[in-house]
Design a protein around this motif. Sequence first.
Motif, mmCIF file in Angstrom:
data_model
loop_
_atom_site.group_PDB
_atom_site.id
_atom_site.type_symbol
_atom_site.label_atom_id
_atom_site.label_comp_id
_atom_site.label_asym_id
_atom_site.label_seq_id
_atom_site.Cartn_x
_atom_site.Cartn_y
_atom_site.Cartn_z
ATOM 1 N N THR A 131 8.798 28.008 -11.205
ATOM 2 C CA THR A 131 9.279 26.793 -10.037
ATOM 3 C C THR A 131 10.131 26.378 -11.340
ATOM 4 O O THR A 131 10.242 25.567 -13.065
ATOM 5 C CB THR A 131 8.663 25.589 -10.312
ATOM 6 O OG1 THR A 131 7.674 24.817 -11.511
ATOM 7 C CG2 THR A 131 7.624 26.111 -8.827
ATOM 8 N N PRO A 132 11.840 25.847 -10.147
ATOM 9 C CA PRO A 132 12.789 26.093 -11.706
ATOM 10 C C PRO A 132 12.617 24.528 -12.745
ATOM 11 O O PRO A 132 13.232 24.857 -13.520
ATOM 12 C CB PRO A 132 14.401 25.452 -10.305
ATOM 13 C CG PRO A 132 13.167 26.067 -8.763
ATOM 14 C CD PRO A 132 11.605 26.646 -8.916
ATOM 15 N N TYR A 133 12.429 23.788 -12.026
ATOM 16 C CA TYR A 133 12.535 22.185 -12.247
ATOM 17 C C TYR A 133 11.621 22.306 -13.572
ATOM 18 O O TYR A 133 11.879 21.329 -14.362
ATOM 19 C CB TYR A 133 12.365 21.144 -11.993
ATOM 20 C CG TYR A 133 12.639 20.545 -11.009
ATOM 21 C CD1 TYR A 133 14.753 20.518 -11.465
ATOM 22 C CD2 TYR A 133 13.333 21.286 -9.389
ATOM 23 C CE1 TYR A 133 15.379 20.429 -10.178
ATOM 24 C CE2 TYR A 133 14.258 21.734 -8.622
ATOM 25 C CZ TYR A 133 15.744 21.320 -8.978
ATOM 26 O OH TYR A 133 16.804 21.029 -7.975
ATOM 27 N N ALA A 143 20.254 28.428 -9.336
ATOM 28 C CA ALA A 143 20.331 28.950 -11.205
ATOM 29 C C ALA A 143 21.738 28.724 -12.151
ATOM 30 O O ALA A 143 21.351 28.110 -13.468
ATOM 31 C CB ALA A 143 20.437 30.269 -10.962
ATOM 32 N N LYS A 144 22.771 28.704 -11.482
ATOM 33 C CA LYS A 144 23.690 27.616 -12.439
ATOM 34 C C LYS A 144 23.850 26.786 -13.294
ATOM 35 O O LYS A 144 23.983 26.223 -14.181
ATOM 36 C CB LYS A 144 24.979 28.070 -11.725
ATOM 37 C CG LYS A 144 26.737 27.752 -12.293
ATOM 38 C CD LYS A 144 27.501 27.798 -11.583
ATOM 39 C CE LYS A 144 28.591 27.785 -12.430
ATOM 40 N NZ LYS A 144 30.101 27.539 -11.444
ATOM 41 N N VAL A 145 23.570 25.618 -12.105
ATOM 42 C CA VAL A 145 23.645 24.425 -12.568
ATOM 43 C C VAL A 145 22.336 24.110 -13.572
ATOM 44 O O VAL A 145 22.662 23.239 -14.210
ATOM 45 C CB VAL A 145 23.185 23.492 -11.434
ATOM 46 C CG1 VAL A 145 23.454 21.394 -11.736
ATOM 47 C CG2 VAL A 145 24.732 23.339 -9.918
ATOM 48 N N LEU A 146 20.893 24.098 -13.274
ATOM 49 C CA LEU A 146 20.128 24.291 -14.477
ATOM 50 C C LEU A 146 19.631 25.182 -15.971
ATOM 51 O O LEU A 146 19.330 25.427 -16.173
ATOM 52 C CB LEU A 146 18.151 25.132 -13.597
ATOM 53 C CG LEU A 146 18.786 23.640 -11.792
ATOM 54 C CD1 LEU A 146 17.300 24.018 -12.070
ATOM 55 C CD2 LEU A 146 18.970 22.291 -12.628
ATOM 56 N N GLN A 147 21.018 25.900 -15.760
ATOM 57 C CA GLN A 147 21.467 26.760 -16.520
ATOM 58 C C GLN A 147 20.800 27.407 -16.988
ATOM 59 O O GLN A 147 20.073 27.465 -18.155
ATOM 60 C CB GLN A 147 21.764 26.150 -18.080
ATOM 61 C CG GLN A 147 23.215 25.064 -17.707
ATOM 62 C CD GLN A 147 23.496 24.174 -18.700
ATOM 63 O OE1 GLN A 147 23.164 23.839 -19.615
ATOM 64 N NE2 GLN A 147 24.054 22.922 -18.351
ATOM 65 N N HIS A 148 19.787 28.308 -15.792
ATOM 66 C CA HIS A 148 19.056 29.065 -16.242
ATOM 67 C C HIS A 148 19.766 30.837 -17.302
ATOM 68 O O HIS A 148 20.408 30.923 -17.551
ATOM 69 C CB HIS A 148 17.919 30.117 -14.972
ATOM 70 C CG HIS A 148 17.497 28.848 -14.348
ATOM 71 N ND1 HIS A 148 16.991 28.105 -14.910
ATOM 72 C CD2 HIS A 148 17.353 28.744 -13.056
ATOM 73 C CE1 HIS A 148 16.121 26.933 -13.897
ATOM 74 N NE2 HIS A 148 16.305 27.640 -12.572
ATOM 75 N N ASP A 149 18.261 31.186 -18.092
ATOM 76 C CA ASP A 149 19.023 32.167 -18.846
ATOM 77 C C ASP A 149 18.664 33.052 -18.310
ATOM 78 O O ASP A 149 19.419 34.204 -18.955
ATOM 79 C CB ASP A 149 17.525 32.394 -20.291
ATOM 80 C CG ASP A 149 17.926 30.429 -20.901
ATOM 81 O OD1 ASP A 149 19.143 29.973 -21.630
ATOM 82 O OD2 ASP A 149 16.790 30.021 -20.452
ATOM 83 N N LEU A 150 18.677 32.905 -17.367
ATOM 84 C CA LEU A 150 18.351 35.045 -16.272
ATOM 85 C C LEU A 150 17.921 34.995 -14.995
ATOM 86 O O LEU A 150 17.596 33.505 -14.639
ATOM 87 C CB LEU A 150 17.282 35.820 -17.107
ATOM 88 C CG LEU A 150 16.010 35.548 -16.517
ATOM 89 C CD1 LEU A 150 14.713 37.263 -16.296
ATOM 90 C CD2 LEU A 150 15.127 34.731 -18.005
#
Length: 427
Positions: free
Chosen positions: A168-170, A222-229
């Motif tokens: 989950t993103p957060y 995904a961009k704003v949360l700076q996911h790595d993939l």
Amino acid sequence: MAAIYEGVLAVWPVSTAGEPLGPPRRITTESAHAPSWAGDSRHILYQSIDKLRIIDVETGEVRMAPLDLKYTPAIPKGRIIVHAGKLVDMKSPTVRSNVDIVIEGNRITSVVPHAAGNHAGQVVDASSLTVMPGLVEFHSHLQKDFGEAAGRAWLAFGITTIRSPGNTPYEAVEDREANEAGVRPGPRVYGTGYLMEWQRVYYKMGIAISSVAQFEMELQRAKVLQHDLIKSYVRLPDLQQKRMVEFAHSIGVPVATHEIYPAAFVGVDNTEHTGATSRRGYSPKIATLQRSYEHVVQLFGRSGRIFCPMISPAGTRRLLDLDPDLANDPRFKLYPLWIQEQLVSRQMNAFAAPVDPAAGSGKMVMDIMRAGGLVVAGTDTPNAINLHGEIAAYTLAGMTNYEALKAATVNPARALALDAGTIEAGK
Ligand SMILES: [Zn+2]
Ligand SMILES: [Zn+2]
């Protein structure tokens, strides 16, 4: 009633029995998450990517809720000397003896023959031990239900980097930042948010995207949360997967999938699993009789793709056969009881397919490595011993010990563009 509907916040009237009395009305145009009614039944607090907002359902007026979340990476200071009895530096298969590794801050500055005069500052006496680079687990979905002890367990088993390819993103962001800030002891985390799915999901960390507009919102998150993939999951159509690659590469992150073709053609970077679920209803990588054909091997080899096989069960079984007392290792006390019981009862690998250099997944891994694919070790499990099992499985498949260890050090460091994986000055 309020809910997130196709990625935005929607409300609709319901009867006292909860039956809908009309269609949903969308009240935001931006991505929304985790709505919560105020006591006045008129305002809703919700999360929009990395902001908190409050909307007046009747007027549509939105205001920001103050939120100031910052963290500082805990970068070590000072000088540490590690006196290594033996050193496997992973630059070559040769084992060195009796060296001092000099570390300033978070960098190795030199690796020199041991001398008493080197021992200034903090000294770690590993003179009766073997030192090697921290291991990388390339595929384990970090889960909050294991508590903070999970981070310590990874470290206790020598694993200093985790790639978590679906969460989950957060929670994914919190895991990465808490470990980086030193708030919780744990490995460095390369993570992503939801497995991006279309219409339906397989797993709790998937999201059922139902329109192109919602897909674009998820890419922005995904961009704003700076996911790595970014993970393209089983039901995402090939066309959207192509768009995902364009977007991910424009922000400098890789895309992972289970698929091989057209994934390789459109530039998807990583292919996970020898087999596993596929949007085609059958595995395009390995046939039902566990044979992987030359066209698959060459797709991996010629695209130089990153391949995470995940064949640990036979290897973990091998480790337990070699050392039955391993199941009682006190480090397993860091895990929930069910994992400890799995190890003692050996349920976890009762059905492990044997790893054979001449057939099945063992041959597939070796063929892909020889063709030029980059093999990286991962397990898809939360239990750190399985990464050691995965490495052991590669040796059962026919890799040398050095090649197998590279799959958990040098190779994933290259795949993650991580300045680690060997022990030498500058790392
Ligand atoms: Zn998977
Ligand atoms: Zn997985």
